[in-house]
Design a protein around this motif. Structure first.
Motif: not given
Length: 553
Positions: A526-529
């Motif tokens: 989960h790149f955004s996290t």
């Protein structure tokens, strides 16, 4: 069709008040054309609208692509699946169908029962077409008469269970196909968990190239990697020895191979076990010392006259010394592995006995890439040879599961160029005679040897985004089931098309959700996290570099 339409007299608003058994006896169309490869029906839009508000989910979706219909032929019901649909000039729906099978009609209720695959009597043009209620579909996919595992629900229902017949699934091999991100690894874990629960004393060997499945089977299986695999090098046959020790190409390779064969046989013959065998062969799994092999090379080199080239001997000895001294190869070429541990190794890997943990996960992610194919070849061949040489004993069938199978049995003739390709191809063709089952898992079926995929009696196809992959799988499917593949590009995650021996009839199904603790470690990051987190980078880098330099040790 006008005669058919005139009999549809109930109103759409009252559809919910009509029980499924009654609604299912009202025709929704008629047969237009029957052919061996393509059949067509005409459906009445008014009849389908009348069923659209029905409480029975299956009846409400009647007429949609992928839903089943039934056609009365005498006292029997013929079951078909809608493949395509279009609107004709008269405003009717023309749909192509795939014939799936047939069953008897109950006299009192008109329901379908005792369904079986195949068609003995074809309907005539004009025969009435009916919607399929859930009760009939439940009979079609019932698996009570055979040992089976439930893996999900039949599309488009929510409560009709989809089952796989275990003996047919494993006895004729199976393949699980799907693009990255479709839930293929989780589906594979689900299948193996259900098989393990059904057969806790089974014998399953899984080749895991990425180290994904160890955490998923921590309680149900035994986990092996370079730290505890302890694969004795002398279990390799001559062909596998050549892949490890020969570095030359062309004519020189054959010269090196002849020398290696002679010296390897001499090294095996020095062992007490080798001396007890009357006609020892170079392939016999007899322990030997690597030092005996290099000594044999030195002795052979000392016997030749000065005019003979010594380069082949020097090449072989240098490669053997390199492998023996490389710590990356210690899991296989350690001097501690020279003892006769064959029985103990087979017992550990094949789960004999299993002790309630029927699956071995072989994590080859830490194996040097130069010999990964050889390690897989040795393990696969041991499965096959064990089955052959144990004939006459109490049978112990073994399931061999290969993740990323296209790496080991590639297409375009490359499969015949490596020992792992040859042994897996042989297992696919001959394994079921000896009690060896093959499970292939791949995201690129078009890169897989076509002859291997065609030997799989059950094919489970999840979404495939590549047109080349879709065409390849379509060519491997039985003629009557290829219409199901039209839905492959539109499948959602966890959905698949199952065809072949393991299912009662071709089916689109939705796999069950698997508990997080039983899923493989293959989730996308989960790149955004993760990119919002900070701290601890220095310590993480230090630990990473330490493992990197020690090659995982």
């Amino acid at each position: 069709m006008e005669g058919v339409s005139s009999r549809l007299v109930f109103e759409p608003d009252a559809a919910n008040a009509i029980p499924p058994s009654a609604a299912a006896l009202v025709p929704i169309g008629a047969v237009l054309q029957i052919g061996g490869a393509s059949s067509e029906v005409l459906l009445d839009p008014a009849a389908l609208d009348a069923l659209a508000a029905h409480a029975d989910t299956l009846l409400a979706q009647a007429g949609q692509v992928g839903t089943p219909v039934k056609i009365r032929v005498g006292t029997r019901w013929l079951v078909a699946s809608l493949r395509t649909a279009r609107l004709d000039e008269a405003g009717r729906i023309a749909a192509q169908i795939d014939l799936l099978g047939e069953g008897d009609e109950e006299r009192l209720t008109g329901r379908l029962h005792r369904f079986h695959r195949g068609v003995t009597r074809y309907p005539l043009p004009g025969a009435a077409v009916f919607a399929m209620p859930a009760a009939d579909l439940r009979d079609v996919y019932a698996a009570e008469s055979s040992v089976h595992i439930d893996v999900g629900t039949v599309y488009p229902t929510r409560d009709i269970r989809a089952a796989l017949a275990v003996d047919a699934l494993l006895g004729r091999h199976f393949a699980l196909l799907g693009s990255t991100g479709t839930g293929k690894s989780t589906a594979a874990a689900l299948l193996l968990h259900r098989i393990c629960a059904l057969a806790p004393q089974g014998h399953i060997v899984m080749i895991d190239p990425h180290g994904e499945y160890g955490s998923a089977f921590a309680e149900q299986g035994a986990l092996f990697d370079v730290s505890n695999l302890q694969l004795p090098y002398w279990l390799m046959n001559f062909e596998e020895h050549c892949e490890v020790f020969l570095t030359a190409a062309g004519p020189e390779r054959q010269v090196d191979a002849d020398i290696l064969a002679k010296c390897l046989l001499a090294a095996r013959a020095r062992n007490r076990l080798g001396q007890e065998i009357g006609k020892l062969t170079v392939d016999a799994p007899v322990p030997y010392l690597l030092s005996d092999l290099t000594n044999a090379l030195t002795q052979e080199m000392g016997r030749i006259d000065k005019a003979t080239d010594t380069a082949p001997y020097l090449r072989l000895r240098a490669k053997i010394d390199e492998v023996k001294g490389d710590p990356r190869y210690a899991f296989m070429f350690s001097g501690m592995l020279v003892a006769d541990t064959m029985a103990g190794f087979l017992a550990r890997i094949f789960r004999l006995p299993g002790g309630g943990k029927p699956i071995s996960i072989i994590d080859v992610s830490g194996v040097p890439s130069e010999i990964t194919a050889v390690v897989v070849a040795v393990l696969s061949r041991l499965v096959f040879d064990f089955a052959i040489w144990s004939r006459g004993e109490a049978r112990r069938p073994v399931l061999l599961v290969c993740e990323e199978a296209h790496r080991y049995v590639p297409s375009e003739g490359a499969a015949l160029g490596s020992s792992v390709g040859r042994i897996l191809s042989r297992i696919a063709k001959e394994g079921r005679k000896y009690g060896v089952s093959l499970g292939l898992i791949t995201q690129r079926p078009s890169d897989l040897a076509e002859g291997v995929l065609s030997q799989c009696g059950t094919i489970l196809t999840m979404r495939l985004n590549n047109e080349r992959d879709q065409a390849f799988v379509r060519a491997a499917m039985p003629e009557g089931t290829r219409g199901f593949l039209d839905a492959v590009p539109a499948l959602r995650n966890r959905e698949c098309i199952a065809v072949g021996e393991g299912v009662a009839t071709p089916v689109r199904l939705v796999f069950d959700e698997l508990e997080p603790s039983k899923r493989p470690a293959s989730d996308d990051p989960h790149f955004s996290t993760l990119w919002r987190e900070a701290g601890g980078e220095e310590a993480m880098l230090e630990r990473t570099i330490r493992r990197w330099r020690a090659q995982g040790r």
